[in-house]
Design an enzyme around this catalytic site. Structure first.
Site, PDB file in Angstrom:
ATOM      1  N   HIS A 108       0.817  -1.214   0.000  1.00 57.89           N
ATOM      2  CA  HIS A 108       0.000   0.000   0.000  1.00 57.89           C
ATOM      3  C   HIS A 108       0.855   1.271   0.000  1.00 57.89           C
ATOM      4  CE1 HIS A 108       0.402  -0.259   4.529  1.00 57.89           C
ATOM      5  NE2 HIS A 108       0.504   1.049   4.383  1.00 57.89           N
ATOM      6  N   ASP A 138      -0.058  -7.666   1.237  1.00 58.98           N
ATOM      7  CA  ASP A 138       0.325  -6.262   1.398  1.00 58.98           C
ATOM      8  C   ASP A 138       1.837  -6.123   1.498  1.00 58.98           C
ATOM      9  OD1 ASP A 138      -0.025  -3.533   1.527  1.00 58.98           O
ATOM     10  OD2 ASP A 138      -0.289  -3.485   3.693  1.00 58.98           O
ATOM     11  N   GLY A 212       3.586   6.208   8.444  1.00 60.36           N
ATOM     12  CA  GLY A 212       4.951   6.382   7.948  1.00 60.36           C
ATOM     13  C   GLY A 212       5.841   5.227   8.365  1.00 60.36           C
ATOM     14  N   ASN A 213       5.439   4.493   9.432  1.00 54.35           N
ATOM     15  CA  ASN A 213       6.170   3.294   9.857  1.00 54.35           C
ATOM     16  C   ASN A 213       5.884   2.117   8.933  1.00 54.35           C
ATOM     17  OD1 ASN A 213       6.179   4.366  13.091  1.00 54.35           O
ATOM     18  ND2 ASN A 213       7.907   3.144  12.418  1.00 54.35           N
ATOM     19  N   SER A 214       4.832   2.206   8.132  1.00 54.37           N
ATOM     20  CA  SER A 214       4.451   1.091   7.274  1.00 54.37           C
ATOM     21  C   SER A 214       5.630   0.658   6.410  1.00 54.37           C
ATOM     22  CB  SER A 214       3.286   1.487   6.368  1.00 54.37           C
ATOM     23  OG  SER A 214       2.105   1.642   7.103  1.00 54.37           O
ATOM     24  N   GLY A 270      -6.918 -26.469  -1.927  1.00 54.26           N
ATOM     25  CA  GLY A 270      -8.187 -26.711  -2.605  1.00 54.26           C
ATOM     26  C   GLY A 270      -9.325 -27.062  -1.679  1.00 54.26           C
TER      27      GLY A 270
END
Length: 465
Positions: A108, A138, A212-214, A270
């Site tokens: 992101h 992500d 901002g730590n992401s 599956g």
């Protein structure tokens, strides 16, 4: 005499008792200077800032010209209604995991970025190339060219060895103020109700994590990367001591895909799995809710081939307990295609185990991916025939069949469809493959009735006429 013997006996008992712990002040300089600084010095050079620039279209405020009546007389295609483009910037963090310039961040952070740049801890700036972007975890992997220099990199730890209470450090660039280090403990493991990614199995920490730590690093006191900081739970926008990180064992699988240059492939079982609730546990005679109940099986499922059936409850895989369906999904996703795993399960009152082979989702039908065009509501839609492989890539149930929207490029379709929509019917024609869809759309003649399955809900639409 007796009193002397009694006194001696009491003194002996007291001497045998453990001495009470004494409170002491620090005795040496090293006692006073206990610090995380050595770990920070070792790890922080491998944490970088990631900047992504993207061009976004913004519709101008049209006022009266938003009304079709006024556009008819004054011309709606002029400057009054033209969209304008503006530059949007996003800021996050990243971690160097290979000295040759391989960097992991959150998907992101770089999503939609036309220009991605990486700034090292020493302020050097590099243009970055996107190698892998994985929406389902992500995670994204970037590559920079350090001109032959071996950059500082973090070694991957084994996130399965973490325990609640372990000390950890979070390193990143909160609010864009510059590299920052916070400390805390592992507050919880295997958080599955966070709703951030398809593979929900997060490390929770109370180390302060802010916007901002992401994409930044969560490290243990040995300096190993044990997670990628991803999200916070907050009502104010700031840290309240509940942060989440993607475990390093999941990060490894995405990095390995980037290193081999292929698309991300994960083992496929599956099966449609369901959590064992208290009611289900009671009906099965379990002492407590645990495991993942098999609600459906694809005929080619490794579980089916190994003899498991609908109604069996998977309790463990390779010696690791399975508490719910999402934990089973995570355990399988972090294994290697081509390897095998021992599955422990319960059928009725019998507890059994068997070995399964972990395979990639099979492409039982040619996907025949096609970009729809023409003057129809489907123009700009990329469609494909469903198979277990396509369904797995899009996060759909393994037994899904028919035609799916594998992407939405633009055109009228951008306003109508979403990636992952399964097209069921067009103008009364049941859609079973891409060719059938193409033919049915052409018969619309300015009028289309169609139905799609979006996340398990059937939506019917009518356009034109």
């Amino acid at each position: 005499m007796k009193s002397n013997i009694l006194v001696a006996l009491l003194l002996t008992i007291v001497a045998a008792l453990p001495a009470a712990a004494e409170q002491t002040v620090p005795q040496t300089r090293s006692d006073i200077q206990l610090t995380f600084a050595p770990v920070v010095k070792e790890t922080s050079p491998a944490v970088v800032n990631v900047y992504a620039r993207r061009l976004v279209s913004q519709q101008r405020d049209q006022g009266l010209f938003a009304d079709p009546f006024f556009r008819r007389f004054f011309g709606g295609d002029g400057a009054f209604g033209a969209p304008r483009e503006r530059v949007q910037n996003s800021l996050g963090s990243g971690v160097i995991v290979d000295g040759k310039g391989l960097i992991v961040t959150n998907n992101h952070v770089i999503l939609g970025g036309n220009d991605i740049r990486v700034v090292l801890a020493d302020r050097r700036e590099f243009e970055a190339k996107l190698l892998v972007a994985d929406e389902r975890t992500d995670l994204a992997v970037l590559k920079i060219d350090p001109q032959g220099e071996d950059l500082p990199a973090l070694a991957m730890g084994d996130s399965d060895n973490l325990e609640v209470g372990d000390l950890v450090l979070a390193i990143g660039n909160p609010f864009g103020v510059g590299q920052t280090v916070t400390s805390g403990i592992v507050s919880a493991l295997a958080r599955t109700q966070v709703g951030i990614t398809d593979y929900q199995f997060f490390i929770q920490t109370d180390a302060a994590i802010n916007p901002g730590n992401s994409g930044g690093a969560l490290v243990d006191l040995k300096g190993n990367l044990i997670g990628i900081n991803t999200a916070i739970f907050s009502r104010s926008g700031g840290s309240i001591g509940i942060g989440f990180a993607i475990p390093a064992n999941m990060v490894k699988t995405v990095v390995q895909s980037a290193e081999t240059g292929g698309r991300i492939q994960r083992p496929w079982i599956g099966a449609e799995m369901q959590d064992v609730t208290a009611e289900i546990a009671d009906s099965l005679g379990f002492a407590r809710p645990e495991g993942a109940l098999i609600a459906g099986l694809h005929p080619k499922s490794p579980l089916a081939i190994a003899g498991l059936k609908r109604g069996d409850v998977v309790l463990g895989i390779d010696g690791k307990a399975v508490e719910n369906a999402k934990e089973l999904t995570y355990r399988v996703a972090t294994a290697q295609i081509g390897s095998s795993a021992i599955v422990e399960y319960q059928r009725g009152s019998d507890r059994r185990e068997t070995r399964i082979k972990l395979i990639a989702a099979p492409e039982t039908t040619a996907r025949d991916e096609t970009l729809m065009d023409g003057n129809t509501p489907f123009s700009g839609l990329v469609v494909a025939n469903l198979s277990p492989a396509v369904a797995d890539e899009l996060g759909l149930p393994s037994g899904s069949t028919g035609v799916v929207a594998s992407d939405v490029k633009g055109g009228p379709a951008k306003r109508i469809f979403r990636k992952g929509d399964v097209i069921l019917e067009v103008n009364g024609v049941i859609i079973d493959n891409v060719d059938t869809l193409s033919s049915a759309v052409k018969t619309g003649d300015g009028f289309w009735q169609f139905a799609v399955n979006r996340g398990g809900r059937v939506i019917r639409m009518q356009l034109g006429g």
